[in-house]
Design an enzyme around this catalytic site. Structure first.
Site, PDB file in Angstrom:
ATOM      1  N   GLY A  15      56.229  35.574  36.544  1.00  0.00           N
ATOM      2  CA  GLY A  15      57.025  35.892  37.728  1.00  0.00           C
ATOM      3  C   GLY A  15      57.464  34.635  38.464  1.00  0.00           C
ATOM      4  N   GLY A  41      58.796  39.965  35.892  1.00  0.00           N
ATOM      5  CA  GLY A  41      58.741  38.598  35.364  1.00  0.00           C
ATOM      6  C   GLY A  41      59.701  38.447  34.199  1.00  0.00           C
ATOM      7  N   VAL A  62      47.791  44.727  33.767  1.00  0.00           N
ATOM      8  CA  VAL A  62      46.475  44.510  34.409  1.00  0.00           C
ATOM      9  C   VAL A  62      45.779  45.815  34.824  1.00  0.00           C
ATOM     10  CG1 VAL A  62      46.941  42.157  35.226  1.00  0.00           C
ATOM     11  CG2 VAL A  62      47.464  44.119  36.717  1.00  0.00           C
ATOM     12  N   THR A  95      48.663  48.944  40.168  1.00  0.00           N
ATOM     13  CA  THR A  95      48.627  47.528  39.776  1.00  0.00           C
ATOM     14  C   THR A  95      47.742  46.738  40.729  1.00  0.00           C
ATOM     15  OG1 THR A  95      50.790  47.593  38.722  1.00  0.00           O
ATOM     16  CG2 THR A  95      50.054  45.441  39.493  1.00  0.00           C
ATOM     17  N   ASN A 102      39.950  45.294  37.617  1.00  0.00           N
ATOM     18  CA  ASN A 102      39.821  44.685  36.278  1.00  0.00           C
ATOM     19  C   ASN A 102      39.604  43.173  36.353  1.00  0.00           C
ATOM     20  OD1 ASN A 102      39.963  47.038  34.732  1.00  0.00           O
ATOM     21  ND2 ASN A 102      42.192  47.101  34.968  1.00  0.00           N
ATOM     22  N   ARG A 109      31.859  39.263  34.959  1.00  0.00           N
ATOM     23  CA  ARG A 109      31.282  39.164  33.612  1.00  0.00           C
ATOM     24  C   ARG A 109      31.196  37.717  33.134  1.00  0.00           C
ATOM     25  NH1 ARG A 109      34.187  43.386  32.170  1.00  0.00           N
ATOM     26  NH2 ARG A 109      35.825  42.151  31.220  1.00  0.00           N
ATOM     27  N   TYR A 148      52.728  49.335  48.497  1.00  0.00           N
ATOM     28  CA  TYR A 148      52.479  47.896  48.371  1.00  0.00           C
ATOM     29  C   TYR A 148      51.441  47.445  49.396  1.00  0.00           C
ATOM     30  CZ  TYR A 148      53.630  42.859  48.163  1.00  0.00           C
ATOM     31  OH  TYR A 148      53.579  41.486  48.035  1.00  0.00           O
ATOM     32  N   GLN A 165      28.519  42.285  47.260  1.00  0.00           N
ATOM     33  CA  GLN A 165      27.623  43.034  46.374  1.00  0.00           C
ATOM     34  C   GLN A 165      27.178  42.221  45.154  1.00  0.00           C
ATOM     35  OE1 GLN A 165      29.346  46.902  45.700  1.00  0.00           O
ATOM     36  NE2 GLN A 165      27.832  47.451  44.158  1.00  0.00           N
ATOM     37  N   HIS A 184      63.927  36.421  41.752  1.00  0.00           N
ATOM     38  CA  HIS A 184      64.746  37.382  41.031  1.00  0.00           C
ATOM     39  C   HIS A 184      66.088  37.527  41.754  1.00  0.00           C
ATOM     40  CE1 HIS A 184      65.718  40.840  38.693  1.00  0.00           C
ATOM     41  NE2 HIS A 184      64.592  40.714  38.013  1.00  0.00           N
TER      42      HIS A 184
END
Ligand SMILES: NC(=O)c1ccc[n+]([C@@H]2O[C@H](COP(=O)([O-])OP(=O)(O)OC[C@H]3O[C@@H](n4cnc5c(N)ncnc54)[C@H](O)[C@@H]3O)[C@@H](O)[C@H]2O)c1
Length: 320
Positions: A15, A41, A62, A95, A102, A109, A148, A165, A184
């Site tokens: 993007g 993008g 994503v 998103t 995610n 992780r 948004y 947490q 854009h």
């Protein structure tokens, strides 16, 4: 691999802002993985990087988990202009929210630091001016901009819950209006709109009477702020405002664009869109104090570079 060379994931890397960030981090010698679903993008934005062995591009949404080994994550994936985020509002909220889940899950992780590109839109139509980070905002939860604004607000909540947490190292910045090459051309944002209309010799559309103010930050300044934020000690989580605190009325911006281009365009006035904020201006005291950051590129200088970009783009498209 040297000790300072990092593996960095940038979502939304193809993007406007993401592609400048990819360039900056590649230039600093890092290994960059650009992830994008190419909704807004463009491959052209990263074309110059594709031959670089430290750069990799991956088509991925994503909203789905991603399993990669990285040291840092910049989460920029999300359409950012009203025409694009209102095109499929449900996907916009997904998103922001699923994307945050995610990327935070991945960061947890692999023990990566994770940066969130939040927005001044979380302040809604502000009743406090200029906006400091402790202002909680004035957002219409059921309006057309809510997909948004509320998506980004929920993403911030998730970031701070992962911090509390799981002790995930988070970096949240709230970005105010930014402009520059690779915006854009049809995104309806005020700077690109005005420049494209003036270059085409069309009249310039001003919503409202043009007295509403905006403050514009040049893209190079902004991505410098991103990198400084990522480099802060772990206890610095943000949120930190990044933007230009110098406001100008939208009408004056139109006049400056006309002057730069030497266009004959006239200003035509249309009603303000629903929930469009009348004033938006960051208080950047925190950015100054914590990051030693403030904008350095003057509006006229940034406009000249942006006009040059759009001029070239329109000529290439005309030639096609
Ligand atoms: N430009 C600004 O003035 C501004 C202001 C405030 C916040 N921001 C935030 O900064 C980030 C980047 O904004 P931008 O101006 O570069 O916008 P942009 O639309 O040019 O970039 C967003 C990128 O995310 C990608 N994307 C969208 N949905 C995706 C998904 N589900 N999966 C993978 N990729 C996806 C798009 O294809 C695009 O490449 C956004 O999160 C935006 O909310 C930008």
């Amino acid at each position: 691999m040297s000790l300072t060379r990092k593996r960095i994931l940038i979502t939304g890397g193809a993007g406007f802002l993401g592609s400048h960030l990819c360039e900056k981090l590649i230039a600093a010698g890092h290994d960059v993985l650009c992830v994008d679903n190419y909704f807004t993008g463009r491959k052209d934005n990263i074309a110059a990087l594709l031959d670089n062995p430290n750069f990799e591009a991956l088509r991925h949404d994503v909203c789905f988990p991603l399993y990669v080994e990285v040291d840092e994550i910049y989460n920029l994936a999300c359409p950012a202009s009203p025409v694009h985020y209102q095109f499929d509002p449900v996907q916009t909220t997904k998103t922001s929210v699923s994307g945050a889940i995610n990327m935070l899950g991945l960061a947890k992780r692999v023990k990566a630091k994770v940066f969130q590109a939040s927005t001044s839109e979380i302040y809604g139509d502000p009743t406090v001016h200029p906006q400091t980070e402790d202002y909680r905002g004035n957002v219409n939860t059921i309006g057309p901009r809510a997909c948004y604004d509320e998506g980004k607000r929920c993403a911030e909540t998730l970031f701070f819950d992962y911090w509390r947490q799981h002790r995930t190292r988070i970096k949240v910045v709230r970005i105010f209006n930014t402009y520059g090459p690779r915006m854009h051309p049809n995104d309806g944002r005020v700077v690109s709109n005005f420049i494209v209309q003036a270059l085409k010799g069309e009249d310039i559309t001003v919503y409202g009477d043009g007295s509403q103010t905006r403050a514009f930050c040049y893209v190079d300044d902004l991505v410098e702020g991103f990198v400084r934020m990522m480099a802060t000690p772990d206890e610095v989580t943000g949120p930190i405002n990044l933007g230009n605190p110098v406001e100008i009325p939208v009408r004056e911006l139109a006049e400056r664009v006309i002057r730069h281009i030497g266009a004959k365009s006239k200003l035509v006035y249309k009603p303000l869109p629903v929930d469009d904020p009348l004033q938006r201006c960051p208080d950047i005291s925190k950015a100054r104090q914590i990051l030693g950051w403030e904008p350095t590129v003057a509006l006229d200088q940034g406009l000249a570079r942006t006009i040059e970009y759009f001029d070239r783009l329109l000529r290439e498209r005309g030639a096609d």
